[in-house]
Design an enzyme around this catalytic site. Structure first.
Site, PDB file in Angstrom:
ATOM      1  N   SER A  13      26.497  13.387  47.825  1.00  0.00           N
ATOM      2  CA  SER A  13      25.737  14.159  46.834  1.00  0.00           C
ATOM      3  C   SER A  13      26.059  15.653  46.873  1.00  0.00           C
ATOM      4  O   SER A  13      27.192  16.041  46.665  1.00  0.00           O
ATOM      5  CB  SER A  13      24.250  13.885  47.092  1.00  0.00           C
ATOM      6  OG  SER A  13      23.454  14.540  46.168  1.00  0.00           O
ATOM      7  N   ARG A  46       9.607  20.797  57.317  1.00  0.00           N
ATOM      8  CA  ARG A  46       9.879  19.373  57.526  1.00  0.00           C
ATOM      9  C   ARG A  46      11.340  19.187  57.945  1.00  0.00           C
ATOM     10  O   ARG A  46      12.210  19.982  57.534  1.00  0.00           O
ATOM     11  CB  ARG A  46       9.595  18.556  56.257  1.00  0.00           C
ATOM     12  CG  ARG A  46      10.309  19.084  55.029  1.00  0.00           C
ATOM     13  CD  ARG A  46      10.127  18.184  53.831  1.00  0.00           C
ATOM     14  NE  ARG A  46      10.990  17.025  53.880  1.00  0.00           N
ATOM     15  CZ  ARG A  46      12.258  17.019  53.483  1.00  0.00           C
ATOM     16  NH1 ARG A  46      12.847  18.119  53.014  1.00  0.00           N
ATOM     17  NH2 ARG A  46      12.970  15.922  53.554  1.00  0.00           N
ATOM     18  N   ASP A  93      22.875  13.088  40.185  1.00  0.00           N
ATOM     19  CA  ASP A  93      21.510  12.567  40.102  1.00  0.00           C
ATOM     20  C   ASP A  93      20.470  13.676  40.198  1.00  0.00           C
ATOM     21  O   ASP A  93      19.309  13.418  40.503  1.00  0.00           O
ATOM     22  CB  ASP A  93      21.251  11.428  41.102  1.00  0.00           C
ATOM     23  CG  ASP A  93      21.387  11.856  42.544  1.00  0.00           C
ATOM     24  OD1 ASP A  93      21.626  13.046  42.801  1.00  0.00           O
ATOM     25  OD2 ASP A  93      21.253  10.975  43.423  1.00  0.00           O
TER      26      ASP A  93
HETATM   27  C1  16G Z   1      17.921  12.952  48.935  1.00  0.00           C
HETATM   28  C2  16G Z   1      16.878  12.255  48.115  1.00  0.00           C
HETATM   29  C3  16G Z   1      16.102  13.252  47.300  1.00  0.00           C
HETATM   30  C4  16G Z   1      15.497  14.281  48.232  1.00  0.00           C
HETATM   31  C5  16G Z   1      16.533  14.879  49.139  1.00  0.00           C
HETATM   32  C6  16G Z   1      15.866  15.692  50.222  1.00  0.00           C
HETATM   33  C7  16G Z   1      17.042  10.116  47.012  1.00  0.00           C
HETATM   34  C8  16G Z   1      17.808   9.257  46.100  1.00  0.00           C
HETATM   35  N1  16G Z   1      17.530  11.324  47.214  1.00  0.00           N
HETATM   36  O1  16G Z   1      18.841  13.617  48.132  1.00  0.00           O
HETATM   37  O2  16G Z   1      15.095  12.570  46.629  1.00  0.00           O
HETATM   38  O3  16G Z   1      14.913  15.330  47.498  1.00  0.00           O
HETATM   39  O4  16G Z   1      17.253  13.848  49.785  1.00  0.00           O
HETATM   40  O5  16G Z   1      16.821  16.194  51.081  1.00  0.00           O
HETATM   41  O6  16G Z   1      16.014   9.727  47.547  1.00  0.00           O
HETATM   42  P1  16G Z   1      16.396  16.825  52.440  1.00  0.00           P
HETATM   43  O7  16G Z   1      15.637  15.767  53.197  1.00  0.00           O
HETATM   44  O8  16G Z   1      17.662  17.249  53.071  1.00  0.00           O
HETATM   45  O9  16G Z   1      15.520  17.984  52.109  1.00  0.00           O
HETATM   46 MG    MG Z   2      22.586  13.681  44.434  1.00  0.00          MG
END
Ligand code: 16G
Ligand code: MG
Length: 518
Positions: free
Chosen positions: A72, A472, A294
């Protein structure tokens, strides 16, 4: 007994590629909200094992399963993998632990775990010899993706499964392909042509209902930042189906720039600024995707060249208003609810509750949580502030939806932006020894461990007006994330920095103390 024999035969004679994918020493990984993510060089063995797991999941669900190779919005050097379920949803939480234990299992353990899965999961054991388990594979534009997708396919074939590698697709396109395969055409043709056809025809039909007004959204030209990722070529393909109904100028299309480098939705959201090199002009509107398309965010500049971000919260505002409008027209009594995370700007929550009179829920970060809550509602609208919305967060279909809703409501992007004023916010990252030592509760809004951290955060929050802060552990990077919002930008910056320092001091910070945001 016969069953037992067959299982043994399967486990003993196959896994012929396993020796090519040994588990490197000292590497353990957890299947998180976004599957596995790591430097690409650490992933071949994980990919092979996810190919195995995909076949097991296909046996269990009796459906075609998807495996997407992408990291991503992470840097180009990283990669990742996630599994997709029959109707395009995420792998259920109950199977995430199988993914985690498969990922670091050496050959012997792997055989044991496969046998245990056959034994423990009703459905996986019964397999007629003629039954083929099918896996669809997709890749993003990273240099490592081809080789890693091949490792997935080796895992699939080692368990007697078949696969189709679609090559370059957005993550949501693979979700579509999986869901359409499993629904036998009900959702649409199971091909990229079917995907483009479905989206473009729906857009044209809806736009035919709009009556262009002078000065309405139709006259704001749109520029899309493709994050130098897969979204750029896929948007170009979609546009070829749109004929003249939509025109989008695509920048950061991957021809020269580096994936997600100083561009893309994450860069724009975190820095609250345009992608590098983009000269924004008043009267145009802009949007950014992330590396696997996405996430979607919009932005524009006003007369005085001030940058304004229309983030996931504002996009969900538009969707909620639009749906309310349709319900009113159709005189339907359904309740619209909005599902957010702790990252949602406080002003958006206030606007939903006080102005639109909608029920708002706050859930932990990660689409799977929001999606589950939204499904409980009459009509649930959800977007993360970072631009990830709907079941699969399809940035291309969300882009069409935003354009269509603005047009049908006769609303401009600056008008949408002006519906409420975001509280200034700031996000920072802190590196710690072990980020999993930080635990949270109340949809990640309060820290439960280490002791004393929550009280210290609250003490800092009270020094600022209209303030809020939380921390977090990231699910996608080896970092702890800090979020703060307050009445002024200065105050939000200061609070975020104070909280980052607390994390560094109380939760085992690594290296230098975090610097104040510049
Ligand atoms: C991933 C998640 C997204 C979330 C992000 C948080 C899916 C499909 N994608 O990209 O929803 O906002 O992780 O990232 O669930 P972080 O935990 O590094 O902050
Ligand atoms: Mg993505």
């Amino acid at each position: 007994m016969a069953m037992h024999t067959r299982r043994r035969v399967e486990m003993d004679t196959e896994l012929q590629n396993a020796n090519a994918y040994p588990v490197p020493s000292g590497i353990t990984m957890e299947y998180g909200t976004a599957g596995f993510r790591a430097p690409a060089c650490n992933l071949p063995h994980v990919m092979y094992r996810m190919g195995l797991l995909a076949v097991m999941r296909a046996r269990y669900t009796r459906e075609v399963i998807g495996v997407m190779v992408t990291a991503s919005h992470n840097p180009e050097e990283d990669n990742g993998v996630k599994l997709m379920e029959g109707m395009g949803e995420m792998l259920p939480v109950s199977w995430e632990r199988h993914a985690t234990s498969f990922a670091s299992a050496h050959l012997g353990e792997l055989r044991t775990q496969l046998s245990a899965l056959l034994r423990d999961c009703p459905g996986t054991e019964s397999s007629s010899p003629a039954q083929k388990y099918h896996v669809l594979i997709g890749e993003d534009t990273r240099a490592s993706s081809k080789m890693l997708a091949q490792a997935v396919s080796h895992g699939v074939t080692d368990l007697g499964g078949t696969f189709k590698n679609f090559g370059l697709v957005t993550t949501p396109q693979l979700h579509y392909l999986v869901a359409s395969h499993n629904s036998e055409g009900l959702i649409g043709e199971p091909s990229l042509d079917g995907y483009y056809h479905k989206l473009s025809e729906a857009y044209k039909a809806l736009m035919a209902q709009s009556k262009p007004q002078p000065g309405n959204e139709g006259s704001y030209p749109l520029t899309m930042d493709g994050a130098n990722g897969v979204g750029a070529p896929k948007m170009a393909e979609l546009l070829s189906y749109m004929k003249h109904s939509l025109s989008v100028k695509i920048i950061n299309n991957g021809e020269s720039g580096k994936l997600n480098h100083e561009c893309g939705a994450d860069y724009v959201k975190i820095g609250q600024r345009a992608p590098k090199g983009l000269q924004m002009r008043e009267g145009r509107i802009y949007c950014s995707l992330d590396g696997d398309a996405d996430r979607l965010l919009y932005y524009f500049v006003d007369k005085s060249d001030t940058f304004h971000l229309v983030d996931g919260d504002k996009i969900s505002t538009l969707m909620a208003i639009f749906i309310q409008h349709l319900l009113k027209e159709a005189q339907l009594p359904f309740q619209v609810s909005v599902v957010q995370t702790a990252y949602a700007n406080g002003s958006s929550t206030h606007y939903f509750e006080e102005t639109l009179l909608l029920q708002v829920y706050c859930l932990p970060t990660g689409v799977k949580y929001l999606h589950a809550k939204a499904k409980e509602c009459d009509i649930g609208v959800y977007f993360e502030a970072n631009g990830h919305g709907t079941a699969v967060g399809d940035a291309l279909s969300d882009l069409l939806a935003v354009q269509m809703m603005l047009s049908l409501l006769d609303l401009s992007l600056p008008q949408l932006y002006a519906l409420y004023t975001d509280l200034p916010s700031r996000q920072l990252k802190v590196k710690v020894m072990d980020r999993q030592r930080i635990t949270t509760t109340d949809a990640e809004r309060r820290v439960t461990h280490p002791d004393g951290l929550q009280a210290a955060i609250e003490e800092r929050v009270h020094r600022h007006l209209q303030a809020r802060a939380f921390v977090r552990p990231s699910g996608t990077e080896d970092m702890v994330r800090v979020y703060a919002e307050a009445e002024t930008q200065e105050s939000a910056d200061c609070l975020a920095h104070e909280v980052a320092l607390l994390v560094h001091r109380l939760a085992g910070g690594v290296g230098e103390e975090p610097r104040a945001p510049s």
